[in-house]
Every structure is written in structure tokens, then in C-alpha cells.
Motif scaffolding. Sequence first.
Motif, PDB file in Angstrom:
ATOM      1  N   MET A 109      40.715  33.216  37.753  1.00  0.00           N
ATOM      2  CA  MET A 109      39.767  33.296  38.865  1.00  0.00           C
ATOM      3  C   MET A 109      38.716  34.380  38.617  1.00  0.00           C
ATOM      4  SD  MET A 109      42.516  32.850  41.974  1.00  0.00           S
ATOM      5  CE  MET A 109      41.329  32.855  43.311  1.00  0.00           C
ATOM      6  N   THR A 110      39.130  35.484  37.980  1.00  0.00           N
ATOM      7  CA  THR A 110      38.172  36.548  37.667  1.00  0.00           C
ATOM      8  C   THR A 110      37.133  36.068  36.669  1.00  0.00           C
ATOM      9  OG1 THR A 110      39.855  38.235  38.081  1.00  0.00           O
ATOM     10  CG2 THR A 110      37.941  38.895  36.784  1.00  0.00           C
TER      11      THR A 110
ATOM     12  N   GLY B 113      42.590  28.769  39.971  1.00  0.00           N
ATOM     13  CA  GLY B 113      43.763  29.590  40.228  1.00  0.00           C
ATOM     14  C   GLY B 113      45.058  28.798  40.280  1.00  0.00           C
TER      15      GLY B 113
ATOM     16  N   ILE C  90      41.685  33.774  47.286  1.00  0.00           N
ATOM     17  CA  ILE C  90      42.673  34.551  46.529  1.00  0.00           C
ATOM     18  C   ILE C  90      44.017  34.556  47.261  1.00  0.00           C
ATOM     19  CG2 ILE C  90      43.265  36.871  45.719  1.00  0.00           C
ATOM     20  CD1 ILE C  90      40.278  37.313  45.207  1.00  0.00           C
TER      21      ILE C  90
ATOM     22  N   THR D 157      45.639  31.069  47.041  1.00  0.00           N
ATOM     23  CA  THR D 157      46.220  30.876  45.709  1.00  0.00           C
ATOM     24  C   THR D 157      47.515  31.661  45.561  1.00  0.00           C
ATOM     25  OG1 THR D 157      44.003  30.572  44.794  1.00  0.00           O
ATOM     26  CG2 THR D 157      45.771  31.069  43.245  1.00  0.00           C
ATOM     27  N   THR D 158      47.525  32.887  46.078  1.00  0.00           N
ATOM     28  CA  THR D 158      48.722  33.734  45.964  1.00  0.00           C
ATOM     29  C   THR D 158      49.898  33.130  46.713  1.00  0.00           C
ATOM     30  OG1 THR D 158      47.331  35.709  45.767  1.00  0.00           O
ATOM     31  CG2 THR D 158      49.642  36.042  46.359  1.00  0.00           C
TER      32      THR D 158
ATOM     33  N   SER E 101      46.772  33.428  36.942  1.00  0.00           N
ATOM     34  CA  SER E 101      45.905  32.875  37.983  1.00  0.00           C
ATOM     35  C   SER E 101      44.773  33.835  38.332  1.00  0.00           C
ATOM     36  CB  SER E 101      46.736  32.562  39.228  1.00  0.00           C
ATOM     37  OG  SER E 101      45.933  32.074  40.269  1.00  0.00           O
ATOM     38  N   TYR E 102      45.118  35.100  38.543  1.00  0.00           N
ATOM     39  CA  TYR E 102      44.089  36.087  38.868  1.00  0.00           C
ATOM     40  C   TYR E 102      43.102  36.252  37.718  1.00  0.00           C
ATOM     41  CZ  TYR E 102      47.055  37.445  42.812  1.00  0.00           C
ATOM     42  OH  TYR E 102      47.799  37.449  43.963  1.00  0.00           O
TER      43      TYR E 102
ATOM     44  N   ILE F 282      36.026  34.521  49.535  1.00  0.00           N
ATOM     45  CA  ILE F 282      36.701  34.854  48.283  1.00  0.00           C
ATOM     46  C   ILE F 282      38.090  35.420  48.559  1.00  0.00           C
ATOM     47  CG2 ILE F 282      36.590  36.267  46.203  1.00  0.00           C
ATOM     48  CD1 ILE F 282      34.571  34.026  46.307  1.00  0.00           C
ATOM     49  N   VAL F 283      38.175  36.299  49.549  1.00  0.00           N
ATOM     50  CA  VAL F 283      39.475  36.872  49.921  1.00  0.00           C
ATOM     51  C   VAL F 283      40.431  35.766  50.337  1.00  0.00           C
ATOM     52  CG1 VAL F 283      40.651  38.359  51.576  1.00  0.00           C
ATOM     53  CG2 VAL F 283      38.505  39.102  50.552  1.00  0.00           C
TER      54      VAL F 283
ATOM     55  N   LEU G 269      37.086  27.146  42.408  1.00  0.00           N
ATOM     56  CA  LEU G 269      37.709  28.459  42.254  1.00  0.00           C
ATOM     57  C   LEU G 269      39.203  28.379  42.597  1.00  0.00           C
ATOM     58  CD1 LEU G 269      37.602  31.521  41.805  1.00  0.00           C
ATOM     59  CD2 LEU G 269      36.856  31.766  44.188  1.00  0.00           C
ATOM     60  N   MET G 270      39.528  27.658  43.650  1.00  0.00           N
ATOM     61  CA  MET G 270      40.931  27.495  44.025  1.00  0.00           C
ATOM     62  C   MET G 270      41.692  26.690  42.969  1.00  0.00           C
ATOM     63  SD  MET G 270      42.485  25.910  47.549  1.00  0.00           S
ATOM     64  CE  MET G 270      41.877  24.255  47.174  1.00  0.00           C
TER      65      MET G 270
END
Length: 511
Positions: free
Chosen positions: A147-148, A90, A172, A175-176, A143-144, A168-169, A86-87
Motif C-alpha cells: 500500500m505504501t 493491500g 488502512i 485492510t488491517t 500489505s502495508y 486513507i486511514v 489501494l484496498m
Amino acid sequence: MGVKAINVNDIQPYPQSGWRKTLANALIITRREVRDSLRDWRIIAPIVILTFLFPFLAQFVAGRFAGFVEGFGAQIIGARMIPFLLMIVGFFPISISLVIALETFVGEKERRSLEPLLSTPLTNTELYIGKTLSAMLPPLISSYGGMTVYLVSLLFGELEWRPPAMLIVQIILVTTVQALVMITGAVVVSSQTTSTRAANLLASFIIIPMTLVIQGESAIMFLAPDAESPNGIGALWAIIAGMLVVIVLLLRVGNAIFNREELLGRTIDSLNLRATLRKLVRFSLAVDEAGTPARNPVEWYRKGVTLSTRRIGYALPITIGVFVLAFLAGVALGYLPEWNLNLPRNMPLNLVAGSLNSYSEFFFGENAVLAIVWQNARILIAATLLGMFTFGAVALILTPLVYVVIGYILSQVILAGYNPSFMLAAILPHGIIEIPVIVLATAAALRLGAVITRPPRGYTVGHAWTVAFGDTIKIALGLILPGLVLAALIEATITPAVVRAALGGNRGRGG
């Protein structure tokens, strides 16, 4: 990216005042830049592919890998692989979209579309913020989006993954902040280079460190004991906090060194080592703000070293605070049950007194003074060199670690029931000199690394850094090196005798 003619009259600042005016004016540039980016199919195509196709590839890999390791009874490896992918999902759009940030200034300069923009009635800060925001939005949206898509395929696909919400938070947020670090760094590079080729080459200094960070994050996700914790992985929270500090520093550096006149006037970069070294020597011998060289060593010590020490400024109290917090953190860590060493109690410590000489020879060899000086000097040199490239942050991490260990050992001695006075005897005789010297050296390294984030008024970044480097050399030769030698002499000759005297009467609690 398409070139659009800019009418200066179309860009009019808003009449508000303060930060709202700055942000509103910056968003004028942001909207224009984002529209231009979205018109170019060569930018849109890879973003769309990475957003919608790569997540399905990652989901396929996650499913096959989970099935493979499950056959060997290693389901936990497959489960830890899913959030790691997941990372990665992103990260890939951000790395590809980095070209947008790298072309923010230098790309427009080569296309000759920068001059009309810089002639608008916007301030340097508003231009820089607007350009930076425009470079951030497309990569983050991509990126978002990726990931979605990946999360939806995992939640409703064959794996039916149900991760902790806080994990998950964290992914995210990680990644941000990684995206923001890379983009803010790329914008700084773009504003200081003279060609797109040079900007792309310098981008390796952004991508390579970030890939190393991702490797560390992947190891944390696989090995962290709190990977399933509802509060998230503690080490990832620390990485997020550190990245936020880097983002703020990069924004400050970029805004401080951005100058529209220099950007337009600079066509080629040249390196004049002879002039740079000459200027560095001048400020290493200077006794005043004008750079007047000292006439003799006494004047250099009395005026030059004093001036350099005074110019450390707020770096000194900040360093002292960090050292105190490091020591207290070590003490607090030692009182946690899971970190308790359970040292043996009621040992006759006076028996250790006779073995101090053998311990000293084991750790320092025959020439204890030279070994102690080199041990301290190499840590300070490493902290200074690394601090130059990390805005001084490494200097505030590397040197205080010793005091975390000292605080931790002190707590273990107290918990075991011993009188800690022998530790004071082992530290204070030479520490009265050594600790202030190390604190001063760390403060000088902090200032050297952080001076580029806010140069003194009227100074260019290069001049401010050269002056700070000259001050660091003066402090090192005039105070640090003599202090380390004197502290080492005391530690090698006087401290062992004081410790022997303290251990001779120290028998357990209250001994």
C-alpha cells in the motif's frame, strides 16, 4: 518452511506475572516463528513480488482506466477506482500469505516439529497467542509495504492523486481488520484439522466470505454519498467495527478450543452422526445437568424447560438491551430531517377502520393464523441458523430490525400530528405474548452461537454446543412455538377489533 530443532531449555518463561508475562512469553514463540518464515524463499518470493510489483501494475491500471472513463465524461468513476485499487493492493498479499497461518499448527505437526514446541513450559494461551502473532506479522508487513508503494506512485506519479486523509486511514484500517479476521480464522482452522490438505480446503470458508465483503466495500466506495467526506465513509466505519468484534470472537474461540494434548493425540477426524444425534436427543429431553431424561411431559416442562431457560444466562439481558436500543434507534432515525416522510396531516383515521379486514386478507391471506406463525417462525429459524455460524451476531441483527421499523413509524405518526394510541392498540394485544417470545428465542440463538467462544468450565466445545442446542430445542418446542401460535390467534382475531375501536375515536392530534 525450514524445520529447526527446538531445545526446550532455550524457551524459558519470563518471571513476571499477569498479562505482561503472557505477552512476553508469547513473543518468544513469535520471534522464533517469524525467523523461520523469513528463512524460506518460497514464502519470501511471492510476498516481495506482491509487495513491490503488484502496486505498480495497479497504478498502471488506475492511470489507463482514469483516462478511458474521462473520455466519456465519467471522471468520478476513475476517481473512485483509485482507492478501491489501494484496498486490493493491500488484500492480495494477505490472501497469498494465508498459507502461513494455515500451517501454524497442522503444518508443524506434519513435519514433526510440533512436539518439542508443545513440551515447553508455556501455557496454552501463551502458545496460541505467540503462534497467532507470528502468522499476522508477515502478511501485515507485506500489505502495508504494498500500500505504501502504491500510495507513493499515486502521490508523485502522473495522476497526482490527493485523497481525503480520513479515506486513507479507513482503507488502512479496513485492510488491517480483514487481515486479522482471515488470519485468526486460519489459525483456528489449523489448530483443529489433522492435515494441511484439510486446512487448505477449509480455508475456502474464510476467503469466500471475505471476497464477498470486499465486493460490498467496493460498491460502498463507488456509491456512497459521503465518499468525499472529511470524516470518511460512514458504512466503512460500521464494517471496521463489525470486523473488530469478529476478531475478538475468533481469538476467544481459538484460545478456548486449543488444547495441546488433543492436538498431539488427534491423528484423524471421524464423524459419528448416530452418536451425535443420540446425544442431542438426550439433552433435548434432559431435566438436569447430568442429562437425565424426563419421565413424562409434565416433568419435561416443569424441570427440563425451566432448566434450559435458566441456562440462557446473560444472553437474555443482552438481547433485551439490543431490542430496546433498536426501537430507540428507529425513533431517533425518524426525527432526522432527511428521513422524515412528511405524512399527510389531519386525515380521518376512522375511515381506515372499515378497511382493516381487506388489509389483513391482503397481507396474510385466508388463513391468517398460519401465515402469522410462519412469518415469525421463519425469521427466528433463519436467525438461529445464521447465528450458529456467526457467534450469535446475526440473531442480534436480524430480529431487532422489525423494532427499528416500529420505532421509525411511531416517530412519523407523532411528527404528522396523530395520536399514537392506535399503534399501541395494534401491537400490545398480541405483543404482550409475541415480544417476550421473540426476545427469548433471540437470546437462545445468541447463546447457541456464542457458547463456543467461552464453554462452561469442565465442558469441551462440542459438549457445550450440544447442550446448548438441546436447550434451544426444548425452549423452541416448550415455549416459543406455543407462544407464537397463541400470539397469532390473538393478532388474527382480537387485535383487529381493538384497532378498529381505537381508530374509531382517533381524529388527528388528541382525537
